[in-house]
Every structure is written in C-alpha cells, then in structure tokens.
Design a protein around this motif. Structure first.
Motif, short mmCIF file in Angstrom:
data_model
loop_
_atom_site.label_atom_id
_atom_site.label_comp_id
_atom_site.label_asym_id
_atom_site.label_seq_id
_atom_site.Cartn_x
_atom_site.Cartn_y
_atom_site.Cartn_z
N GLY A 113 57.98 40.46 42.84
CA GLY A 113 57.66 39.50 44.16
C GLY A 113 56.25 40.63 44.50
N LYS A 114 55.56 40.83 43.57
CA LYS A 114 55.14 42.21 43.52
C LYS A 114 54.13 42.20 43.35
CE LYS A 114 57.87 46.78 45.03
NZ LYS A 114 58.99 45.78 45.25
N ASP A 115 54.13 40.59 41.82
CA ASP A 115 52.55 39.89 41.73
C ASP A 115 51.74 40.26 42.31
OD1 ASP A 115 54.34 40.92 39.31
OD2 ASP A 115 54.51 38.71 38.89
N LYS A 116 50.51 40.62 41.99
CA LYS A 116 49.26 39.78 42.99
C LYS A 116 48.22 39.46 42.51
CE LYS A 116 50.26 43.06 45.78
NZ LYS A 116 50.62 42.58 47.42
N ALA A 117 47.39 38.65 43.16
CA ALA A 117 46.73 37.94 42.41
C ALA A 117 44.66 37.98 42.37
CB ALA A 117 46.49 36.47 42.75
N GLN A 118 44.02 38.19 41.75
CA GLN A 118 42.75 38.26 42.56
C GLN A 118 41.48 36.30 42.57
OE1 GLN A 118 40.78 41.16 42.79
NE2 GLN A 118 41.81 42.56 41.72
N VAL A 119 41.56 36.43 43.56
CA VAL A 119 40.47 35.27 43.78
C VAL A 119 39.65 35.38 44.05
CG1 VAL A 119 40.00 33.61 45.65
CG2 VAL A 119 42.46 34.74 45.97
N LEU A 120 38.76 34.86 42.96
CA LEU A 120 37.85 35.01 42.54
C LEU A 120 36.49 33.74 43.50
CD1 LEU A 120 37.79 34.89 38.83
CD2 LEU A 120 38.85 36.59 40.49
N ILE A 121 35.50 34.52 44.17
CA ILE A 121 34.89 33.57 45.31
C ILE A 121 33.21 33.74 44.87
CG2 ILE A 121 34.45 32.68 47.76
CD1 ILE A 121 37.19 34.75 48.05
N TYR A 122 33.06 32.14 44.51
CA TYR A 122 31.54 32.42 43.84
C TYR A 122 31.01 31.12 44.51
CZ TYR A 122 33.47 31.88 39.41
OH TYR A 122 34.13 30.91 38.02
N ARG A 123 29.31 30.85 43.97
CA ARG A 123 29.21 29.61 43.99
C ARG A 123 27.65 29.57 42.85
NH1 ARG A 123 29.21 26.55 48.63
NH2 ARG A 123 29.71 27.58 50.19
N LYS A 124 28.26 28.24 41.85
CA LYS A 124 27.14 27.80 41.15
C LYS A 124 26.07 27.75 41.54
CE LYS A 124 26.14 24.47 37.98
NZ LYS A 124 26.53 22.86 37.30
N THR A 125 24.55 28.25 40.41
CA THR A 125 23.13 28.65 41.40
C THR A 125 22.60 27.31 40.68
OG1 THR A 125 22.68 30.27 39.77
CG2 THR A 125 23.59 30.98 41.94
#
Length: 214
Positions: free
Chosen positions: A202-214
């Motif tokens: 339950g304590k597991d986290k995620a990183q959300v990677l947010i970017y755009r293709k150039t």
C-alpha cells in the motif's frame, strides 16, 4: 478458468516475471481475476491517477490516445472518453479479450513492447500508461520506441513504479532523450498506486513522467 489467488499473490507473481514469454503465460491466468481479485481488493487507483493527469494537462489536440499495457482497460475506463479516441496496446491476448468485452477502445493491438513497434495505425496525440513500467515488466528502453507512436507535440503521461524507476535507471534515459531534442524537459510527479497505505504494498509509489514529443 484458472485457480484464484490472493491479491498479494497475484501482485507478487507479476513482479517476478522475467521475459515477454513469462508475461504472456502469467496474464493468461491473471486476466480472469485482474479486476475483481487484484484491482478492486487492493484499491488500485493508479489507472485513475494517470487519467487525471491526462485530463489536467491535455488539449483538444491530444487525441487519439495510445494506452500502453492497457490490460483489462482500467485506464480507458477512468479516461471516460469515447471509445473511438483510444487504442489499447498489450502483450497478453487474454487481457485484451477482457478489454474487448468492455467496448472501451477503437482498436486493440497485441504487441511486445520490448521489440521495435510496427508502424502505428495513426499518429497519436497522447500516449499514456499505468502499471506496465514496473518490476518484472518494462525497463526504460521502450520509452524511445514509444515516441514513434506520437505526432509532433504528442503528450506522454507514463507511470513508472518509483522503486523500479530508481533501480532501472530511467532518469539517464529521459535525460538523453531530452538532450537529443526528442522530448521536452520531463516533469516527474510522485503519486500513490493504491488507496489504502496499510494494505499489501500500500505504500508503493509511482513516478508519473510527463513530457511531449518534440
């Protein structure tokens, strides 16, 4: 129908996958129980979190959407968009069958994301993913392949298990793609994967990677 396992057993089995063939074999059994025995009982909010990031950032041009590792369609359910705007990609035919039953997608594609992707049916305005970049599944290398799915300016909202992000060296890959002018500077957001911090993992986290293709 395969024998049921506890939610924790299902998760642990998924984390122990080592090869694409292992994934196909494992999800052959997991598919029947994924929603009820895993997602619901463990309070798996990760797909909803990814969908919320998409809606917070996306413009009307950020469609259609490629849902990577779509599984049984939990991200598409959370997006609550017309089926014609979303395509699902997954390695497991059985998981795709569960998605097909829900009528969530314009099309479903059975692909191995560790290999070069075939030419996409259309250039996508956004690429999203929850639960696929994690232990036993995908490392950072497919991130570059995924760029071939999107048109210029395409939005990426890619969830990566936080421990897996650190262990597998995602940051250098993102830095390289940015330095090569292939993506905008990525923004990382740390989010919970499960609703109950006292549950198994339950304590597991995620990183959300947010970017755009150039």
């Amino acid at each position: 129908m395969s024998e049921k396992r506890t939610p924790t057993e299902l998760l642990q089995g998924a984390y122990e996958i080592e090869t694409p063939a292992d994934s196909r074999a494992y999800y052959h059994d997991f598919a029947d129980h994924y929603d009820a025995e895993f997602a619901q009982k463990l309070g798996y909010i990760y797909p909803r979190v990814i969908a919320e990031f998409y809606h917070k950032i996306a413009t009307p041009q950020d469609r259609p959407i490629a849902d990577i590792g779509c599984g049984t369609g939990l991200v598409a359910e959370s997006l609550s968009l017309p089926a014609k705007t979303i395509h699902g990609f997954d390695i497991s035919p059985e998981m795709l069958d569960r998605s097909r039953e829900k009528n969530l997608y314009a099309a479903l594609h059975n692909v191995d994301l560790t290999l070069p992707l075939p030419p996409p049916p259309t250039l996508f305005g956004a690429v999203v993913s929850a639960g696929t970049f994690t232990h036993g599944h995908l490392g950072p290398d497919p991130l570059e392949n995924l760029l071939t799915l999107a048109g210029p300016g395409g939005l990426f909202c890619i969830g990566v298990n936080a421990q897996h992000f650190a262990d597998q060296g995602f940051a250098p890959v993102l830095d390289r793609l940015h330095s090569q002018g292939k993506i905008t500077a990525p923004v990382l957001e740390t989010v919970p994967i499960y609703s109950d911090p006292n549950s198994a993992h339950g304590k597991d986290k995620a990183q959300v990677l947010i970017y755009r293709k150039t």
